[in-house]
Scaffold this active site. Structure first.
Site, short mmCIF file in Angstrom:
data_model
loop_
_atom_site.label_atom_id
_atom_site.label_comp_id
_atom_site.label_asym_id
_atom_site.label_seq_id
_atom_site.Cartn_x
_atom_site.Cartn_y
_atom_site.Cartn_z
N LYS A 1 51.90 18.44 35.66
CA LYS A 1 51.35 17.48 34.93
C LYS A 1 52.32 16.77 34.07
O LYS A 1 52.28 17.23 32.81
CB LYS A 1 50.13 18.03 34.10
CG LYS A 1 49.11 17.26 33.83
CD LYS A 1 47.76 17.98 33.34
CE LYS A 1 46.85 17.00 32.56
NZ LYS A 1 46.41 15.83 33.11
N1 PMP Z 1 43.97 14.71 38.58
C1 PMP Z 1 44.76 14.40 37.85
C2 PMP Z 1 45.96 13.56 38.35
C3 PMP Z 1 44.49 14.63 36.49
O1 PMP Z 1 45.23 13.98 35.51
C4 PMP Z 1 43.64 15.43 36.02
C5 PMP Z 1 43.27 15.50 34.52
N2 PMP Z 1 44.06 16.63 33.91
C6 PMP Z 1 42.75 15.98 36.84
C7 PMP Z 1 43.00 15.83 38.36
C8 PMP Z 1 41.89 17.06 36.48
O2 PMP Z 1 42.34 18.22 36.16
P1 PMP Z 1 41.56 19.10 35.29
O3 PMP Z 1 40.16 19.54 35.82
O4 PMP Z 1 42.29 20.44 35.00
O5 PMP Z 1 41.31 18.39 33.89
#
Ligand code: PMP
Length: 307
Positions: A158
């Site tokens: 991320k």
């Molecule tokens: N995909 C991407 C590209 C994201 O930025 C996010 C948000 N963090 C998600 C999926 C969803 O992840 P999460 O459920 O851990 O927030």
């Protein structure tokens, strides 16, 4: 609370948000060299408590992103946790919030390949749960941009810079009159949204792309898979999804810490189901709300009380 009055944690100090500054020459500023988490906390009126949702899982993913970027981070999980608690308490939040916890390459002598010095900020902001019945549903466009892949810029990490790919897709879609985009990966299979993961329902089964389909290993995605199986006895299948399956599925939704669960009503002008919020999506959203507010005791170990 007025967002301009909030305090944020930066480099070990808690400061008014407008006083928290970094150098324009830092690698995070120049190259997006930062890794981050968006963590939600939900206020329970009944229990007079603020609960962070799946905090340890967010910290685990943050450490994985740090490792993949070869950042020389001085922060232990305990440091991440202490800063998180301290800054929320300093703001005395008693409402739903979203917390951006970002570990970044700082300093003025570095460039895109610098691995240190590593700094952190933790910025909470007021953000309330939105019931899915208050949402109008998303009209999505399959992006002409391909999702980044593990062979170039891994979506598993991320990293701030990854969001330029999301930006291209989102702005293309909104420019074309849609609400958001859906990405295909380098194999032409469905990957994810610009900041969220994808699910669809076909014949009462839930389908989602596997973690090797160029997606972030989403915590909300994992939550949904588990509760769909354990509470709704739904069959959940992690497999590649073709573009045309989106045009004929019964229900579809995006999910993530920020958008929670949001239904999709249209893809490329093809109506999804009957174009309204579907039953399974609605049920999942309802259960999600009960879990994040501590109403379903079997998932209470996902909640960390702040006060
Ligand atoms: N995909 C991407 C590209 C994201 O930025 C996010 C948000 N963090 C998600 C999926 C969803 O992840 P999460 O459920 O851990 O927030």
């Amino acid at each position: 609370m007025d967002n301009n009055q909030r305090k944020i944690w930066l480099g070990g100090n808690i400061l008014p948000v407008n006083d928290a500054k970094i150098n324009v020459l830092s690698p995070t500023s120049q190259f997006g060299l930062n890794v981050f988490e968006g963590i939600r906390c939900y206020w329970s009126d009944k229990k007079q408590q603020l609960y962070a949702f799946r905090l340890d899982d967010h910290f685990k993913r943050l450490h994985q992103s740090i490792k993949l970027m070869r950042m020389e981070s001085p922060y232990s999980t305990e440091d991440l946790r202490k800063g998180f608690f301290d800054v929320i308490k300093a703001n005395n939040y008693k409402e739903d919030i979203a917390v951006r916890q970002t570990v970044f390459v700082d300093g003025i002598g570095g460039t895109w390949n610098s691995t240190e010095p590593v700094n952190m900020f933790i910025a909470p902001i007021s953000k309330h749960f939105t019931p899915i019945t208050d949402k109008k549903g998303l009209r999505c466009q399959i992006s002409s941009w391909e999702r980044i892949s593990d062979r170039n810029l891994s979506p598993r990490a991320k990293v701030g810079a990854n969001y330029i790919n999301s930006r291209m897709a989102y702005l293309e879609a909104t420019h074309n009159g849609y609400d958001t985009a859906l990405f295909l990966n380098n194999q032409g299979k469905v990957a994810e949204g610009p900041g969220s993961c994808f699910f669809m329902v076909r014949d009462n089964k839930l389908y989602t792309p596997p973690v090797s389909a160029s997606i972030l290993e989403s915590i909300t995605r994992d939550t949904i898979i588990r509760v769909a199986r354990e509470l709704l006895s739904l069959e959940v299948v992690e497999r590649d999804i073709d573009r045309t399956e989106l045009y004929i599925c019964d229900e579809a939704f995006l999910c993530g810490s920020a958008m929670e669960i949001t239904h999709i009503i249209d893809v490329d002008g093809y109506t999804v189901g009957d174009g309204k919020l579907g039953q399974i999506t609605n049920k999942l959203s309802d259960i999600y709300y009960q879990i994040i507010t501590g109403e379903i005791s079997q998932y209470n170990d996902w909640l960390t009380p702040i006060y």
